[in-house]
Design an enzyme around this catalytic site. Sequence first.
Site, PDB file in Angstrom:
ATOM      1  N   HIS A  26     -19.870  -1.340 -12.128  1.00  0.00           N
ATOM      2  CA  HIS A  26     -20.837  -2.313 -12.627  1.00  0.00           C
ATOM      3  C   HIS A  26     -20.938  -2.093 -14.126  1.00  0.00           C
ATOM      4  O   HIS A  26     -21.273  -0.998 -14.576  1.00  0.00           O
ATOM      5  CB  HIS A  26     -22.203  -2.119 -11.964  1.00  0.00           C
ATOM      6  CG  HIS A  26     -23.211  -3.106 -12.442  1.00  0.00           C
ATOM      7  ND1 HIS A  26     -23.533  -4.251 -11.735  1.00  0.00           N
ATOM      8  CD2 HIS A  26     -23.952  -3.172 -13.572  1.00  0.00           C
ATOM      9  CE1 HIS A  26     -24.441  -4.944 -12.405  1.00  0.00           C
ATOM     10  NE2 HIS A  26     -24.710  -4.313 -13.523  1.00  0.00           N
ATOM     11  N   CYS A  27     -20.628  -3.115 -14.898  1.00  0.00           N
ATOM     12  CA  CYS A  27     -20.611  -2.944 -16.341  1.00  0.00           C
ATOM     13  C   CYS A  27     -21.839  -3.597 -16.960  1.00  0.00           C
ATOM     14  O   CYS A  27     -21.967  -4.820 -16.923  1.00  0.00           O
ATOM     15  CB  CYS A  27     -19.340  -3.587 -16.914  1.00  0.00           C
ATOM     16  SG  CYS A  27     -19.171  -3.325 -18.682  1.00  0.00           S
TER      17      CYS A  27
END
Lengths: 385, 157
Positions: free
Chosen positions: A168-169
């Site tokens: 998850h960025c």
Amino acid sequence: MSAVMITRKVSRKWEKLPGKNTFCCDGRVMMARQKGVFYLTLFLIIGTCSLFFAFECPYLAVHLSPAIPVFAVLLFVFVVAMLLRTSFSDPGVLPRALPEEANFIEMEIEAANGNVMAGQRPPPRIKNVQINNQIVKLKYCYTCKIFRPPRASHCSICDNCVDRFDHHCPWVGNCVGKRNYRYFYLFTLSLSLLTIYIFAFDIVHVVLRSVDSGFLSTIKETPGTVLEVLVCFFTLWSVVGLTGFHTYLISLNQTTNEDIKGSWSGKNRVQNPYSHKNIIKNCCEVLCGPNYPSVLDRRGLMLEDSTSPAPPAASAASTHKSSNPVSQTTKSSAPLILNEHTPDEAKPSIGAGPQKSTSSPKEEKPPSPTSPNAVAPAVIKESAH
Amino acid sequence: MATEFHNLQELRHSASLANKVFIQRDYTDGTVCKFQTKFPSELDSRIERTLFEDTVKTLNNYYAEAEKIGGQSYLEGCLACLTVYLIFLCIETRYEKVLKKISRYIQEQNEKVYAPRGLLITDPIERGMRVIEISVYEDRGSSASSSGSSTTSSSGR
């Protein structure tokens, strides 16, 4: 007597999707809830490039070549496009199991587990699958009620299972998964190039100008340069490093998630069953593979059907839902009038009331057979984003 | 026990949902989309094994065609990259074209093979490409079918 407005609320499916995503543009855009860092990313990129175009480009275009700003513009457009594509698209979210499917899986699990003694903990829910002569364990997701496909993982921030989950960025404000990994990679790659480009030409510009007018006056004439150099310097290390890391992962056909967990680290003779053992093939599969469609139907239409025992995720605060049991009779092309107020007076006058579940079958939207054709084009259309 | 229906319309109106069978994914070849061809025991009395296996094998072939990595997919990928993926606003990806073919195929199979036997296949894309859902209908005479179809429609959405 008083005209009764029979209304039906038509909503898009994204409004009822579980998970912690935010949707924009009527379901076309899908992002995580926390978007602050994404705005920062956008601001840094646009801000730095604006400074570059304002301060450096006029000088460089005249003294060196007009191709410099042109190329910078192209690179900038590419970077922003890739960023937006990564941030706004569905990363490959797996929809949660519907009740029947969940029950079917539960029954299978119970049958497989046999009798568990009272007080004993039931065995963990794991399925073993053999992929390319390697045993892979598929874990059961208690939130989504499915056995996760290989390489899928549940993102706790977005509360979704994502296929080929990478990470998850927060910088792009979204998960990176099967569908948007290549855009993410192209974003980091092009951003590295852009950062190096701006950094290099900042230096060139300062040097050239200093030769003419001296270093200090150069800085005074183009104060933006200092800011740009600072931003680029710090960005370089992180983004170039990240690009390098992902290039390494792609060549081995691994995800960040697998790398962190050490799934294929080689101990106990486990090897990556998904790798083609050939760097070119791995790169081609990840970057030039097919464009997977979104299986999350965001923009499909949903008719409010009050006979359905409202699943917990669905109903929200839709008060109109309870009031339109017979509204399905106006199924045809009658214009849909969105009625915010629950027409309480409509209920008794309609007569059928909420307990209409055994009334005419024609009221019901016909189940599956035609709907795949109706829905599938919707799925296909929206996956173009 | 096998009930005869003439077409999908009749199936919806005069039958009620008895059961749903889920055909799971087959991961032995990796993450490509492929479904198990194992014949479920619940369908034993409803449909011939060969017909069922044919359907699943054809679907598997379609998905393999969609996910094939070769010259055409490279071309599509490179061209799309050069146009900053704007080209997908104009043309359909290969996967989408194959999905349409699949949808037509399933519709046709439902009409010709499954509905006459009181069964209905749901397109896997509606179930996240995780399962092929086969709804098993029982003829309940002329009583209303809403309870069955409402279960289907409520679960479907």
